[in-house]
Design a protein around this motif. Structure first.
Motif, PDB file in Angstrom:
ATOM      1  N   UNK A  22       0.821  -1.196   0.000  1.00  0.00           N
ATOM      2  CA  UNK A  22       0.000   0.000   0.000  1.00  0.00           C
ATOM      3  C   UNK A  22       0.864   1.259   0.000  1.00  0.00           C
ATOM      4  N   UNK A  23       0.270   2.355  -0.462  1.00  0.00           N
ATOM      5  CA  UNK A  23       0.898   3.663  -0.300  1.00  0.00           C
ATOM      6  C   UNK A  23       0.551   4.145   1.104  1.00  0.00           C
ATOM      7  N   UNK A  24       1.557   4.472   1.879  1.00  0.00           N
ATOM      8  CA  UNK A  24       1.356   4.872   3.269  1.00  0.00           C
ATOM      9  C   UNK A  24       1.165   6.380   3.315  1.00  0.00           C
ATOM     10  N   UNK A  25      -0.014   6.805   3.725  1.00  0.00           N
ATOM     11  CA  UNK A  25      -0.360   8.226   3.711  1.00  0.00           C
ATOM     12  C   UNK A  25      -0.406   8.783   5.128  1.00  0.00           C
ATOM     13  N   UNK A  26       0.118  10.008   5.273  1.00  0.00           N
ATOM     14  CA  UNK A  26       0.062  10.722   6.551  1.00  0.00           C
ATOM     15  C   UNK A  26      -0.922  11.888   6.449  1.00  0.00           C
ATOM     16  N   UNK A  27      -2.015  11.689   5.716  1.00  0.00           N
ATOM     17  CA  UNK A  27      -2.949  12.778   5.446  1.00  0.00           C
ATOM     18  C   UNK A  27      -3.772  13.191   6.661  1.00  0.00           C
ATOM     19  N   UNK A  28      -3.766  12.385   7.722  1.00  0.00           N
ATOM     20  CA  UNK A  28      -4.530  12.755   8.914  1.00  0.00           C
ATOM     21  C   UNK A  28      -3.690  13.479   9.962  1.00  0.00           C
ATOM     22  N   UNK A  29      -2.408  13.602   9.710  1.00  0.00           N
ATOM     23  CA  UNK A  29      -1.525  14.310  10.637  1.00  0.00           C
ATOM     24  C   UNK A  29      -1.894  15.796  10.648  1.00  0.00           C
ATOM     25  N   UNK A  30      -1.952  16.394  11.835  1.00  0.00           N
ATOM     26  CA  UNK A  30      -2.292  17.812  11.951  1.00  0.00           C
ATOM     27  C   UNK A  30      -1.177  18.591  12.642  1.00  0.00           C
ATOM     28  N   UNK A  31      -1.037  19.848  12.229  1.00  0.00           N
ATOM     29  CA  UNK A  31      -0.023  20.747  12.775  1.00  0.00           C
ATOM     30  C   UNK A  31      -0.699  21.824  13.613  1.00  0.00           C
ATOM     31  N   UNK A  32      -0.072  22.193  14.744  1.00  0.00           N
ATOM     32  CA  UNK A  32      -0.627  23.238  15.604  1.00  0.00           C
ATOM     33  C   UNK A  32       0.498  24.103  16.161  1.00  0.00           C
TER      34      UNK A  32
END
Length: 232
Positions: free
Chosen positions: A80-90
């Protein structure tokens, strides 16, 4: 890259493709984001450049984003392609939601970590990533970004609005896109380039266990494909 008190998803998001892992071994995949230098920056509008504005702010609490599919077998990660699309920056130093804490107007480098499960006992979202045998970090110069609370460049603003699936409300199909349209459209047809980087063997890890690790990083803002190969 926009950061907010409540937390904002990274866009472009990081996605990696890994191969060469032991299909039967269990691994964690994690990401942290570290400062590039000890400087603070400001944007100079008349020259459209970032300039050093002074020393960096005091260090923020360490945060690590552990991919929610972790731990998983090498076979699972490789298909699979491993996605970090749910990571959030603050920029909220008191954040209790597990977001990555960063200072505004600083430069940062994302790092992807591949961690063998038996070496991940100390892995925690609020502690630095453990080091040693069975842990390997990958970083790519193309992914360095500057944090802001508001975009400083109108072309970047327009480009992100047009490409970010979460920016639908900002789009206006009737607006005048002359001049910038060519820039935006050029990204759609820009074909990725390929580069290879070979690392030294990691001491202490049997070669029959890690034969070859290749990480492909897709950076949508530039549509640049960078391949790294590691002999482990």
């Amino acid at each position: 890259m926009i950061i907010t008190k409540a937390g904002r998803r990274m866009f472009p998001a990081m996605r990696v493709k890994i191969s060469g892992l032991d299909p039967h071994q269990q691994y964690y995949i994690a990401m942290d984001i570290v400062p590039v230098d000890n400087k603070r920056y400001r944007y100079v509008y008349h020259s459209s450049k970032w300039m050093v504005a002074g020393n960096a702010d005091s260090p923020v609490p360490p945060r690590v984003y552990i991919h929610p599919d972790s731990p998983a077998s090498g076979e699972t990660w490789m298909r699979q392609v491993i996605s970090f699309d749910k990571l959030k920056l603050t920029n909220n130093e008191l954040d209790d939601q597990g977001h990555i804490i960063l200072h505004s107007m600083h430069k940062y480098q994302p790092r992807v970590h591949v961690i063998r499960k038996d070496c991940g006992d100390d892995l925690s979202p609020i502690k630095p990533v453990p080091s040693g045998e069975g842990v390997k970090a990958f970083s790519f110069p193309e992914t360095v970004f500057t944090t802001v609370t508001a975009y400083q460049n109108q072309q970047i603003t327009r480009l992100k609005i047009d490409r970010n699936p979460f920016a639908k409300g900002f789009r206006d199909s009737g607006r005048n896109r002359m001049g910038l349209e060519a820039l935006v459209e050029s990204y759609a047809f820009w074909r990725p380039s390929l580069r290879t980087l070979t690392f030294e063997d990691i001491p202490g890890i049997p070669k029959q266990e890690y034969r070859d690790l290749k990480t492909d990083y897709i950076f949508p803002e530039r549509d640049n494909l960078v391949s790294r190969e590691t002999k482990l």
